[in-house]
Write a protein that holds these residues in place. Sequence first.
Motif, PDB file in Angstrom:
ATOM      1  N   ARG A 183      64.257  29.371  34.365  1.00  0.00           N
ATOM      2  CA  ARG A 183      65.009  29.602  35.615  1.00  0.00           C
ATOM      3  C   ARG A 183      64.184  29.260  36.852  1.00  0.00           C
ATOM      4  NH1 ARG A 183      68.438  35.231  34.468  1.00  0.00           N
ATOM      5  NH2 ARG A 183      69.466  34.470  32.557  1.00  0.00           N
ATOM      6  N   TRP A 184      63.375  28.215  36.729  1.00  0.00           N
ATOM      7  CA  TRP A 184      62.604  27.763  37.879  1.00  0.00           C
ATOM      8  C   TRP A 184      63.438  26.899  38.817  1.00  0.00           C
ATOM      9  CZ3 TRP A 184      57.368  25.967  35.253  1.00  0.00           C
ATOM     10  CH2 TRP A 184      56.696  27.100  34.767  1.00  0.00           C
ATOM     11  N   PHE A 185      64.391  26.193  38.258  1.00  0.00           N
ATOM     12  CA  PHE A 185      65.196  25.271  39.053  1.00  0.00           C
ATOM     13  C   PHE A 185      66.679  25.533  38.798  1.00  0.00           C
ATOM     14  CE2 PHE A 185      61.198  23.050  38.076  1.00  0.00           C
ATOM     15  CZ  PHE A 185      60.765  22.769  39.368  1.00  0.00           C
ATOM     16  N   PRO A 186      67.531  25.158  39.736  1.00  0.00           N
ATOM     17  CA  PRO A 186      68.974  25.323  39.535  1.00  0.00           C
ATOM     18  C   PRO A 186      69.485  24.401  38.436  1.00  0.00           C
ATOM     19  CG  PRO A 186      68.535  24.124  41.567  1.00  0.00           C
ATOM     20  CD  PRO A 186      67.218  24.622  41.066  1.00  0.00           C
ATOM     21  N   ILE A 187      70.628  24.746  37.869  1.00  0.00           N
ATOM     22  CA  ILE A 187      71.172  23.980  36.751  1.00  0.00           C
ATOM     23  C   ILE A 187      71.660  22.606  37.200  1.00  0.00           C
ATOM     24  CG2 ILE A 187      73.018  23.930  35.022  1.00  0.00           C
ATOM     25  CD1 ILE A 187      72.749  26.897  34.736  1.00  0.00           C
TER      26      ILE A 187
END
Length: 331
Positions: free
Chosen positions: A170-174
């Motif tokens: 969950r470091w970056f948006p999907i």
Amino acid sequence: MKGTLGRLARIFFTYSVKVISLLLAVSAISFVLISASPVDPVQQYILGLGTTISPEQRAEMEDYWGVDEPPLQRYFGWLSELLHGNFGESAIYRRPVADIIRERFANSLALMLCAWVLSAVIGFGLGCIMGMYHGRLPDGILKKICYILSAIPTFWLGLVLLLVFSVRLRWFPIGFSSPIGVLNENVTIWQKLHHLILPAFTLSLMSFANIALHTRQKLIDVQGSEYVLFAKARGEGKWTILRRHGVRNILLPALSLQFASFAELFGDSVMAENVFSYPGLGSAVSAAGLNSDVPLLLGVTLFSALFVCTGNMVANLLYGVVDPQIREVGE
């Protein structure tokens, strides 16, 4: 000064003629392929409306699209509209194609430029490391990594990175280019960069391998040259030799290959944008192809050809700046 301006004017004129000829050829081939396909643009437009229309209204649409006209007449009519800036109306977005291209191109350009810079930095740096450690463990490991990444499809690598960094860590948006539910005028530059990092990194991993392997081989050739052997005899260290003699001789080939890969980068961006739901030209042309949106498909095809030709022209102009020998030959 006058000689330089004259040379640039000749190069620009020559390339302009080539670009115009290429665009005419692309437009003709694209129009022929679309005309030969079983797609009915009138029917697709009606399906996009989501309502039923009367036979009279359909006849008016067929007259507007020129369905009953000869193919050559329809082509020149479409080409005439293009010259006046009218790319038609998208059947799925219900908006002018030129507006869609204008909006989507900004997102695609940001994605490709970030990936292009990342691939150049990573590829050139790893190529130098492999060349300096030729035949040793770092060279073997990095070379295998480059071979593996060259064979991996873009969409597969994008899905893996999406699962790891977006779903698990969950470091970056999907996906997307901005947070969901936030108006464009309220999106900050950091939020845009946060959404851009993962697709740009994915795209850069697909193109840096060729640059790294090419730079590695060029550096190996440079290390076997006489002036490098003389520098070693004078007691210069290997990293000093790289800085003084290696970079100067391997930079231009790497730059040439980097600009040559720009068209390939544009093609890979189509897959990357679809994997990450990134609203660029790649996702637009995929939607146009899947939904038989003929005006949008033709418009993006022509604009893509123009974009690649412009990049090649800029590359040739930069070659003359980087290497004076090329400039002298051109004169």
